[in-house]
Motif scaffolding. Structure first.
Motif, PDB file in Angstrom:
ATOM      1  N   ALA A  69       0.838  -1.203   0.000  1.00 40.79           N
ATOM      2  CA  ALA A  69       0.000   0.000   0.000  1.00 40.79           C
ATOM      3  C   ALA A  69       0.872   1.252   0.000  1.00 40.79           C
ATOM      4  CB  ALA A  69      -0.928   0.007   1.208  1.00 40.79           C
ATOM      5  N   THR A  70       1.971   1.220   0.742  1.00 41.73           N
ATOM      6  CA  THR A  70       2.891   2.360   0.779  1.00 41.73           C
ATOM      7  C   THR A  70       3.501   2.583  -0.595  1.00 41.73           C
ATOM      8  OG1 THR A  70       3.388   1.974   3.112  1.00 41.73           O
ATOM      9  CG2 THR A  70       4.971   3.292   1.876  1.00 41.73           C
ATOM     10  N   ASP A  71       3.951   1.501  -1.227  1.00 43.32           N
ATOM     11  CA  ASP A  71       4.540   1.626  -2.566  1.00 43.32           C
ATOM     12  C   ASP A  71       3.524   2.178  -3.566  1.00 43.32           C
ATOM     13  OD1 ASP A  71       6.889   0.601  -1.563  1.00 43.32           O
ATOM     14  OD2 ASP A  71       6.584  -1.427  -2.371  1.00 43.32           O
ATOM     15  N   GLN A  72       2.295   1.664  -3.523  1.00 43.92           N
ATOM     16  CA  GLN A  72       1.264   2.146  -4.440  1.00 43.92           C
ATOM     17  C   GLN A  72       0.942   3.615  -4.180  1.00 43.92           C
ATOM     18  OE1 GLN A  72      -2.046  -0.510  -3.931  1.00 43.92           O
ATOM     19  NE2 GLN A  72      -1.113  -2.152  -5.119  1.00 43.92           N
ATOM     20  N   THR A  73       0.887   3.993  -2.929  1.00 41.06           N
ATOM     21  CA  THR A  73       0.585   5.383  -2.577  1.00 41.06           C
ATOM     22  C   THR A  73       1.692   6.303  -3.068  1.00 41.06           C
ATOM     23  OG1 THR A  73      -0.661   4.676  -0.646  1.00 41.06           O
ATOM     24  CG2 THR A  73       0.093   6.957  -0.673  1.00 41.06           C
ATOM     25  N   LEU A  74       2.931   5.906  -2.859  1.00 38.08           N
ATOM     26  CA  LEU A  74       4.058   6.729  -3.311  1.00 38.08           C
ATOM     27  C   LEU A  74       4.073   6.857  -4.834  1.00 38.08           C
ATOM     28  CD1 LEU A  74       6.907   5.547  -0.918  1.00 38.08           C
ATOM     29  CD2 LEU A  74       5.707   7.739  -0.902  1.00 38.08           C
TER      30      LEU A  74
END
Length: 111
Positions: A69-74
């Motif tokens: 989720a962090t990677d997708q958000t970034l």
């Protein structure tokens, strides 16, 4: 509360306590009871170990989901910032075009 209710509650408690006491004597005082207690202890330890393993799996999965989720958000944030920078550049070009067309007189800039 009446006296009859008090007696009924006392007798119920006395009976229940007697049953629990008898169960403990059988459970802890006989070979069969000790065997059952050991089996219950072993089963409880097995369940605790299994639960610990499941908890570890859930924690690992939660960490994976969080990282994804962090990677997708970034990535989405980076794309949004790139679009914003592009829009700013186009706005700057449009502003310069408007100034050249409307704020000049005979090729000279108006002040």
């Amino acid at each position: 509360m009446s006296n009859s209710d008090d007696n009924h509650g006392f007798l119920s408690g006395l009976f229940l306590g007697g049953l629990l006491g008898a169960g403990l004597i059988v459970f802890m005082g006989t070979k069969e009871g000790k065997k059952i207690a050991e089996q219950l202890k072993d089963k409880g330890e097995d369940l605790a170990n299994e639960l610990e393993g499941k908890i570890q799996e859930v924690q690992e999965k939660a960490l994976e989901i969080k990282e994804e989720a962090t990677d997708q958000t970034l990535e989405k944030l980076d794309n949004a910032l790139a679009k914003l920078e592009d829009a700013q550049a186009r706005a700057q070009e449009t502003t310069e075009t408007i100034r050249r067309k409307f704020f000049t007189r005979q090729g000279k800039k108006l002040t």
